[in-house]
Motif scaffolding. Structure first.
Motif, PDB file in Angstrom:
ATOM      1  N   THR A  91       4.593   3.568  13.386  1.00  0.00           N
ATOM      2  CA  THR A  91       4.412   4.501  14.497  1.00  0.00           C
ATOM      3  C   THR A  91       3.609   5.715  14.063  1.00  0.00           C
ATOM      4  OG1 THR A  91       6.529   3.788  15.439  1.00  0.00           O
ATOM      5  CG2 THR A  91       5.623   5.877  16.222  1.00  0.00           C
ATOM      6  N   TYR A  92       3.910   6.216  12.869  1.00  0.00           N
ATOM      7  CA  TYR A  92       3.194   7.380  12.344  1.00  0.00           C
ATOM      8  C   TYR A  92       1.702   7.072  12.168  1.00  0.00           C
ATOM      9  CZ  TYR A  92       1.761  10.882   8.905  1.00  0.00           C
ATOM     10  OH  TYR A  92       1.089  11.871   8.247  1.00  0.00           O
ATOM     11  N   VAL A  93       1.383   5.930  11.557  1.00  0.00           N
ATOM     12  CA  VAL A  93      -0.017   5.564  11.336  1.00  0.00           C
ATOM     13  C   VAL A  93      -0.710   5.270  12.662  1.00  0.00           C
ATOM     14  CG1 VAL A  93      -1.541   3.867  10.248  1.00  0.00           C
ATOM     15  CG2 VAL A  93       0.467   4.719   9.027  1.00  0.00           C
ATOM     16  N   PRO A  95       3.379  16.385   1.544  1.00  0.00           N
ATOM     17  CA  PRO A  95       3.549  15.047   2.135  1.00  0.00           C
ATOM     18  C   PRO A  95       4.279  14.106   1.188  1.00  0.00           C
ATOM     19  CG  PRO A  95       1.311  15.840   2.454  1.00  0.00           C
ATOM     20  CD  PRO A  95       1.981  16.792   1.504  1.00  0.00           C
ATOM     21  N   GLU A  96       5.002  13.193   1.793  1.00  0.00           N
ATOM     22  CA  GLU A  96       5.791  12.226   1.040  1.00  0.00           C
ATOM     23  C   GLU A  96       4.993  10.927   0.889  1.00  0.00           C
ATOM     24  OE1 GLU A  96      10.129   9.942   1.364  1.00  0.00           O
ATOM     25  OE2 GLU A  96       9.291  11.084   3.051  1.00  0.00           O
ATOM     26  N   ARG A 150      -7.966   9.401  15.416  1.00  0.00           N
ATOM     27  CA  ARG A 150      -8.896   9.236  14.287  1.00  0.00           C
ATOM     28  C   ARG A 150      -8.602  10.222  13.157  1.00  0.00           C
ATOM     29  NH1 ARG A 150     -12.941   5.822  15.659  1.00  0.00           N
ATOM     30  NH2 ARG A 150     -13.125   5.322  17.880  1.00  0.00           N
ATOM     31  N   ASP A 151      -7.322  10.379  12.872  1.00  0.00           N
ATOM     32  CA  ASP A 151      -6.865  11.246  11.784  1.00  0.00           C
ATOM     33  C   ASP A 151      -6.580  10.375  10.560  1.00  0.00           C
ATOM     34  OD1 ASP A 151      -5.805  13.109  10.120  1.00  0.00           O
ATOM     35  OD2 ASP A 151      -4.196  13.752  11.448  1.00  0.00           O
ATOM     36  N   VAL A 152      -7.223  10.692   9.442  1.00  0.00           N
ATOM     37  CA  VAL A 152      -7.078   9.864   8.238  1.00  0.00           C
ATOM     38  C   VAL A 152      -6.173  10.536   7.208  1.00  0.00           C
ATOM     39  CG1 VAL A 152      -9.302   8.735   8.549  1.00  0.00           C
ATOM     40  CG2 VAL A 152      -9.179  10.871   7.253  1.00  0.00           C
ATOM     41  N   SER A 153      -5.328  11.460   7.650  1.00  0.00           N
ATOM     42  CA  SER A 153      -4.459  12.152   6.695  1.00  0.00           C
ATOM     43  C   SER A 153      -3.364  11.246   6.145  1.00  0.00           C
ATOM     44  CB  SER A 153      -3.828  13.378   7.362  1.00  0.00           C
ATOM     45  OG  SER A 153      -3.046  12.991   8.488  1.00  0.00           O
ATOM     46  N   PHE A 154      -3.172  10.057   6.724  1.00  0.00           N
ATOM     47  CA  PHE A 154      -2.152   9.151   6.185  1.00  0.00           C
ATOM     48  C   PHE A 154      -2.640   8.454   4.918  1.00  0.00           C
ATOM     49  CE2 PHE A 154      -4.626   6.788   9.288  1.00  0.00           C
ATOM     50  CZ  PHE A 154      -4.932   5.613   8.621  1.00  0.00           C
ATOM     51  N   PHE A 155      -3.921   8.560   4.605  1.00  0.00           N
ATOM     52  CA  PHE A 155      -4.406   8.031   3.333  1.00  0.00           C
ATOM     53  C   PHE A 155      -3.981   8.975   2.219  1.00  0.00           C
ATOM     54  CE2 PHE A 155      -7.461   5.913   6.170  1.00  0.00           C
ATOM     55  CZ  PHE A 155      -7.442   4.622   5.650  1.00  0.00           C
ATOM     56  N   LEU A 178       0.839  -1.189   0.000  1.00  0.00           N
ATOM     57  CA  LEU A 178       0.000   0.000   0.000  1.00  0.00           C
ATOM     58  C   LEU A 178       0.874   1.238   0.000  1.00  0.00           C
ATOM     59  CD1 LEU A 178      -1.413   0.749   3.531  1.00  0.00           C
ATOM     60  CD2 LEU A 178       0.318  -0.981   3.163  1.00  0.00           C
ATOM     61  N   GLU A 179       0.247   2.384  -0.150  1.00  0.00           N
ATOM     62  CA  GLU A 179       0.953   3.656  -0.156  1.00  0.00           C
ATOM     63  C   GLU A 179       0.457   4.510   1.004  1.00  0.00           C
ATOM     64  OE1 GLU A 179       0.282   5.340  -3.958  1.00  0.00           O
ATOM     65  OE2 GLU A 179       1.267   3.706  -5.054  1.00  0.00           O
ATOM     66  N   ILE A 180       1.407   5.131   1.698  1.00  0.00           N
ATOM     67  CA  ILE A 180       1.104   5.965   2.863  1.00  0.00           C
ATOM     68  C   ILE A 180       1.577   7.388   2.583  1.00  0.00           C
ATOM     69  CG2 ILE A 180       1.605   6.379   5.295  1.00  0.00           C
ATOM     70  CD1 ILE A 180      -0.236   4.058   4.875  1.00  0.00           C
ATOM     71  N   SER A 181       0.744   8.339   2.912  1.00  0.00           N
ATOM     72  CA  SER A 181       1.107   9.746   2.787  1.00  0.00           C
ATOM     73  C   SER A 181       1.639  10.225   4.140  1.00  0.00           C
ATOM     74  CB  SER A 181      -0.120  10.572   2.370  1.00  0.00           C
ATOM     75  OG  SER A 181       0.192  11.946   2.342  1.00  0.00           O
ATOM     76  N   LYS A 182       2.930  10.507   4.187  1.00  0.00           N
ATOM     77  CA  LYS A 182       3.586  10.902   5.431  1.00  0.00           C
ATOM     78  C   LYS A 182       3.955  12.376   5.377  1.00  0.00           C
ATOM     79  CE  LYS A 182       7.320   9.588   8.587  1.00  0.00           C
ATOM     80  NZ  LYS A 182       8.512   8.738   8.787  1.00  0.00           N
ATOM     81  N   GLU A 183       3.590  13.083   6.451  1.00  0.00           N
ATOM     82  CA  GLU A 183       3.868  14.510   6.511  1.00  0.00           C
ATOM     83  C   GLU A 183       5.364  14.760   6.663  1.00  0.00           C
ATOM     84  OE1 GLU A 183       1.604  15.900   9.752  1.00  0.00           O
ATOM     85  OE2 GLU A 183      -0.346  15.705   8.750  1.00  0.00           O
ATOM     86  N   ARG A 184       5.794  15.907   6.120  1.00  0.00           N
ATOM     87  CA  ARG A 184       7.193  16.323   6.234  1.00  0.00           C
ATOM     88  C   ARG A 184       7.262  17.687   6.916  1.00  0.00           C
ATOM     89  NH1 ARG A 184       9.871  15.180   0.379  1.00  0.00           N
ATOM     90  NH2 ARG A 184       8.043  16.342  -0.329  1.00  0.00           N
TER      91      ARG A 184
END
Length: 716
Positions: A570-572, A66-67, A579-584, A54-60
């Protein structure tokens, strides 16, 4: 041994995940990494099947974009407990108002699904529960067939004894005598009902064991968060719901039973209340059926309701009807008020005119009420109470869509003749009291005896009572048609049709969203098919598979030691706690980012080529300009000297008579320098070498002969 096998397999998964992750950063093909794609190898196929991608959107930091990271992980074994029905409920039931709402609803369902899977896993580890579930599945496959067979036999062989002797007005004791003999009696009365009772008991136990705990747990969860909202403190994070932490006391079990009885969604399939009702119904029928009383067997027809929720088409119809339930209830109340109004009017004006069927008319006369037939209207229903009038309006008016058919015949009023026209004293009121006189004129007597046989019923058509009832009847039936038949009933049908339309449009919209939009990123199918190499199907199957994201969230919940998390986990995990879905990766995908980077590279190449073309034009202009300046300089004295002619300086010295020993070799140093540079310009391309060194390689010429005489050329 099993423990060692699990450890070995888990270790293999770790190595496989590590190699797949490394392969994402390799730019050159490696034979070792290429084997990871070869699923003809049994081990590779096994690990590939059990690994999710899968792909994860990680904040920078510093507010950068996001990366996007491609993640590989081992799919937990508990995910094999997800059934097709569980997936269908999420796929079709999630809120698809927008991309964020869809992902939030999807994320909120993960906890419930995870608890359900844990419970299903516990059931499969217990031998007794496994046996009950298998028997329950077998009973479910035979259930509907047994119900249909039993009702078909009742339809064909159930008859009165003796046949057709019973009267519709027979007493209940007479109706209990039914003709069932021989093998048919044993099958209908004893065999199939006993089998049905066993099936009902098994299915009730299976449903109570498999479905009720999950339903009750959700109800407890809803109650918990409802209390949290009531006592919420702003800025405080409410603790997560823990079903196992609820005290197992009497209050808990009473609440458990109460919540279980709340499972009444019959249109969605089986529910606890329906299973309990059918079991009690079968038990009652079996216990009350005897050789004398066989009527209870007919109540098995109620079990045919089971056909409706099992059929998708019929279930769709039921949902459409129930979808407008509140509106239909309001309309039913309005219709009840209308029928009450018309019942009151009927009670006041037509208490003796209501009947259960339309009067039979022969030659313009009502046969039932005609004195010539010798009997009255045996279908008439005189009204003694207002509620009787209301019921007659509902039964005969609403059901037949016209209350006029429930009213008996009304005769047209007969106007009384005027005695003044026949030699008697005039009668202006034209009423029976006025007409009734002692006039003995022969013309008047002849009129009364021959032409006006019903003089007693005559009167003023519009003012006499009850002669004017026919006009009240007309108004009464007309307003019933307008208010009930043409308005209220049509509105009811319109609400049902609108519910069908809304449900169908919602289903089509959901189906369109499933087929043509990625569930995770929300990007349209056309963009992947036109840009990505694998297309939309490859993207939703291998890159943004919604079930793989669910497996990943369950994988995080399955890890007991949170210190073993890697950076992305850890980030997810921290995001999921709030309940933050910004990693999608909403509106993003790696395959599209790569194609966009490729497009940007092509744009940069085109921009560089345009810049080179502009610089070459400038270079040509500069070269021409400098050459013109050099030619202008050379057009002075040095040009003549370089060409072997007398320069202006020589001519001036000769004219002055200076004939001392001055030769061509004694020319000024500036002239020699200019001549030397003419040779250099012919050999070198200085502008190309120094103005645009990175754009064009200088010509390679043999400069060895120049070094012999120009080892240290002066500055240009």
């Amino acid at each position: 041994l099993d423990h060692l096998n699990r450890v070995a397999i888990n270790t293999g998964f770790k190595y496989y995940v590590m190699l797949r992750t490394i392969s994402e950063f390799e730019t050159e093909a490696s034979p070792a990494l290429e084997k990871l794609q070869d699923e003809s190898i049994h081990a590779i196929a096994y690990y590939s099947k059990g690994t999710g991608c899968l792909e994860i959107s990680k904040e920078r930091p510093n507010h950068q974009a996001p990366e996007l990271l491609r993640i590989y992980f081992q799919v937990p074994r508990i995910c094999s407990r997800i059934t097709h029905d569980m997936k269908s409920v999420i796929l079709w039931g999630v809120d698809r108002a927008n991309d964020v709402t869809r992902l939030r609803d999807f994320f909120s369902r993960v906890d419930d699904l995870y608890q359900d899977m844990k419970y299903q896993q516990w059931l499969n580890r217990n031998t007794l529960t496994v046996l009950i579930r298998r028997i329950g599945a077998l009973a479910d496959s035979f259930y509907l067939g047994n119900v249909i067979l039993m009702n078909v036999l009742l339809l064909v062989f159930f008859q009165w004894r003796p046949q057709l002797e019973s009267d519709p007005d027979a007493t209940w004791a007479e109706l209990m005598h039914v003709q069932l003999d021989g093998a048919v009696k044993e099958v209908i009365q004893n065999g199939l009902p006993t089998i049905q009772l066993i099936l009902e008991g098994v299915m009730l136990i299976n449903y109570t064991l498999s479905k009720v705990p999950d339903f009750v747990r959700k109800r407890f969860k809803e109650e918990y968060y409802e209390r949290q909202r009531e006592t919420h403190v702003e800025g405080a994070q409410a603790p997560a719901f823990d079903y196992d932490a609820i005290p197992q006391n009497v209050s808990f079990y009473l609440s458990y039973v109460w919540h279980a009885l709340g499972d009444v969604q019959i249109t969605d399939g089986q529910c606890f209340v329906w299973r309990l009702f059918t079991f009690l119904l079968s038990l009652t029928i079996n216990s009350s059926t005897t050789d004398v009383n066989q009527i209870p067997l007919l109540f098995y027809c109620l079990l045919l309701w089971e056909v409706f929720p099992r059929s998708k088409q019929i279930g769709f119809v039921l949902r459409a009807v129930l979808m407008g339930g509140n509106t239909l209830l309001a309309l039913a109340g309005m219709l009840l008020v209308f029928t009450y109004w018309f019942g009151v009017v009927g009670f006041l004006f037509f208490p003796d005119k209501f009947q259960f069927r339309r009067a039979e008319v022969v030659d313009g006369n009502t046969v039932q009420n005609s004195p010539a037939t010798g009997f009255g209207n045996d279908r008439s229903v005189p009204l003694q109470y207002v509620w009787q009038g209301m019921l007659m309006v509902i039964d005969q008016g609403v059901r037949k869509d016209d209350v006029g058919e429930a009213l008996d015949k009304f005769a047209w009023p007969l106007p009384c003749p005027d005695p003044g026209l026949y030699g008697c004293e005039p009668c202006p009121s034209r009423t029976y009291e006025c007409v009734e006189s002692d006039c003995q004129d022969e013309r008047w007597l002849d009129k009364i005896e021959n032409a006006y046989t019903e003089i007693e019923t005559c009167g003023n058509v519009f003012t006499e009572w009850p002669a004017g009832k026919i006009f009240i009847r007309m108004v009464y039936t007309f307003f019933f048609f307008v208010m009930v038949s043409a308005v209220a009933l049509e509105i009811v049908f319109g609400v049902i049709i609108d519910s069908f339309k809304a449900l169908r449009e919602a289903r089509e919209e959901t189906l369109k969203d499933i087929k043509y939009k990625c569930f995770i990123c929300g990007i349209n199918r056309n963009q992947f098919d036109s840009t990505s190499s694998g297309g939309f199907d490859h993207h939703t199957e291998h890159e943004h598979n919604m079930w793989v994201y669910m497996y990943y969230l369950i994988h995080i919940r399955e890890m007991e030691d949170k210190t073993e998390f890697n950076g992305v986990e850890t980030y997810v995990y921290k995001k999921s706690l709030v309940r933050d879905v910004s990693f999608f990766p909403v509106n993003r995908a790696i395959c599209l980012d790569k194609s966009q980077v490729y497009d940007r590279d092509k744009e940069m190449v085109r921009a560089k080529e345009a810049a080179v073309a502009r610089l070459e034009q400038q270079h040509a202009a500069w070269t021409q300009k400098i050459q013109g300046q050099v030619d202008k300089i050379l057009s002075m004295d040095g040009v003549a000297a370089a060409a072997g002619h007398d320069s202006a300086w020589e001519r001036s010295t000769r004219e002055k008579g200076m004939t001392q020993n001055v030769t061509f070799a004694e020319r000024p140093a500036a002239v020699d320098e200019v001549s030397r540079r003419i040779e250099i310009r012919k050999t070198y391309s200085p502008l190309e070498c120094f103005i645009m060194p990175a754009l064009k390689e200088p010509e390679k010429v043999d400069r060895s002969h120049l070094r012999e005489s120009f080892d240290e050329p002066g500055p240009l």
